[in-house]
Write an enzyme that holds these catalytic residues in place. Structure first.
Site, PDB file in Angstrom:
ATOM      1  N   SER A 118     -41.183 -41.517  14.975  1.00  0.00           N
ATOM      2  CA  SER A 118     -41.642 -40.288  14.336  1.00  0.00           C
ATOM      3  C   SER A 118     -42.853 -39.717  15.057  1.00  0.00           C
ATOM      4  CB  SER A 118     -42.095 -40.564  12.902  1.00  0.00           C
ATOM      5  OG  SER A 118     -41.102 -41.217  12.193  1.00  0.00           O
ATOM      6  N   HIS A 139     -34.657 -38.204  17.255  1.00  0.00           N
ATOM      7  CA  HIS A 139     -35.342 -38.309  15.963  1.00  0.00           C
ATOM      8  C   HIS A 139     -34.402 -37.833  14.858  1.00  0.00           C
ATOM      9  CE1 HIS A 139     -39.121 -36.976  13.464  1.00  0.00           C
ATOM     10  NE2 HIS A 139     -38.645 -38.128  13.057  1.00  0.00           N
ATOM     11  N   GLU A 151     -33.774 -34.094  16.114  1.00  0.00           N
ATOM     12  CA  GLU A 151     -34.805 -33.539  16.997  1.00  0.00           C
ATOM     13  C   GLU A 151     -34.769 -34.384  18.272  1.00  0.00           C
ATOM     14  OE1 GLU A 151     -38.907 -34.045  15.651  1.00  0.00           O
ATOM     15  OE2 GLU A 151     -39.474 -32.145  16.554  1.00  0.00           O
ATOM     16  N   ASN A 189     -42.958 -33.078  12.745  1.00  0.00           N
ATOM     17  CA  ASN A 189     -44.153 -33.586  12.075  1.00  0.00           C
ATOM     18  C   ASN A 189     -45.406 -32.787  12.408  1.00  0.00           C
ATOM     19  OD1 ASN A 189     -43.180 -35.648  10.409  1.00  0.00           O
ATOM     20  ND2 ASN A 189     -42.752 -36.885  12.220  1.00  0.00           N
TER      21      ASN A 189
END
Ligand SMILES: NC(=O)c1ccc[n+]([C@@H]2O[C@H](COP(=O)([O-])OP(=O)(O)OC[C@H]3O[C@@H](n4cnc5c(N)ncnc54)[C@H](O)[C@@H]3O)[C@@H](O)[C@H]2O)c1
Length: 295
Positions: A118, A139, A151, A189
């Site tokens: 992450s 991801h 991702e 994120n």
């Protein structure tokens, strides 16, 4: 022969990643150092397949072939035929660097090495191997069988043909790939965590209560979950650690984690997994009862 994929780590994300590859006809070596964790992963995959079956999105034959396609194992000795390895082990930099050294030894030349991290730099992970051009971020989002996005993160050295192959493989899983570059937090994120942090700051400064903050974002922005509920779902320790990665990586105070978030993590209030965060989950993880601390 069916294409062979290896998934390293059979936790929350690893079992979901193994599930979707196996469901789409790939043979999957599912590797975890913990045998109980492998047993649990197979039980979770079976339960999730049953749910898909009940909804009519898969047939009994697909359920059986998916389970048959997964080979649980406790060592990397069996990954030597893989086209792609997806690492989904615990989020810890030193551990991932050690695992990538091991994967690099065990996986055949030409095999692509992907990580589901992450927040850890893909470029740093790639540098632990002898094939940085074949290392990439893949991801997946939680829960993997449900969420459409992958991702895909290019490290500094990732080769174009490697990105193209991973995009194609993601599409074969029925997912929608989105390619981004390797900077702290990538895209998901980098944008999500400051929003969650700002929601926590709004609570900390007394601008509004837990329910009001989440309701504004749900009804006003059409988000399926409010940011505080989402933080509880992700885990407040995970949110804090990703904000620290953003803060350290950019050196910009705008990413500094809210002191309330840091306090909650120190107090062991981590969200759903600990039974309490911004909400209290004494009854079930689906109940939205604001924690007594914030009433
Ligand atoms: N949970 C999420 O919502 C989420 C979402 C996106 C990405 N991620 C990322 O996915 C990765 C895995 O997260 P998770 O939530 O599934 O964690 P988890 O704690 O549920 O599972 C991690 C698994 O890795 C195993 N493991 C540890 N060391 C190992 C080793 N040396 N070899 C093989 N297996 C090993 C553990 O036994 C455990 O089963 C992390 O990098 C995390 O940042 C998590």
């Amino acid at each position: 022969m069916d294409p062979i994929i290896s998934v390293i780590g059979a936790g929350t994300m690893g079992n979901g990643i193994a599930h979707v590859f196996a469901q789409h006809g790939f043979t999957v070596n599912l590797v975890d150092v913990s045998k109980p964790q492998l047993d649990k992963a197979i039980a979770v995959i079976t339960k999730n397949l049953d749910r898909q079956l009940a909804k009519g999105t898969i047939t009994e034959a697909i359920k059986l072939s998916t389970l048959q396609n997964i080979m649980p194992m406790t060592s990397m000795a069996g990954i030597g035929e893989s086209q792609l390895v997806v690492e989904a082990a615990t989020e810890n930099t030193e551990l991932k660097l050690a695992i990538f050294k091991q994967i690099d030894e065990a996986a055949p030349e030409g095999c692509i090495l992907a990580t589901n991290t992450s927040s850890i730099s893909i470029t740093k992970i790639a540098a632990a191997t002898r094939r940085p051009g074949q290392v990439i971020g893949m991801h997946f989002m939680n829960p993997v069988p449900v969420m459409k996005l992958v991702e895909i993160i290019n490290g500094y050295a990732t080769k174009k043909e490697v990105t193209e192959k991973v995009v194609e493989l993601s599409r074969q899983l029925g997912k929608i790939p989105c390619v981004v570059n390797d900077y702290p937090g990538f895209i998901a994120n980098r944008i999500l965590m400051p929003m969650i942090n700002e929601a926590i700051y709004s609570l900390y400064e007394g601008v509004a209560g837990v329910e009001e903050i989440d309701t504004v974002m749900k009804l006003g922005m059409a988000h399926p979950m409010g940011p505080l509920q989402l933080a509880d779902f992700i885990g407040l320790d995970v949110c804090l650690s990703i904000l620290n990665v953003l803060h350290d990586g950019f050196g910009n105070p705008k990413y500094a984690p809210c002191p309330l978030l840091a306090n909650m993590v120190m107090a062991g209030k981590l969200g759903i997994k600990s039974g309490e965060g911004f909400y209290s989950y004494a009854l079930s993880s689906k109940d939205l009862v604001v924690s007594s601390r914030f009433i």
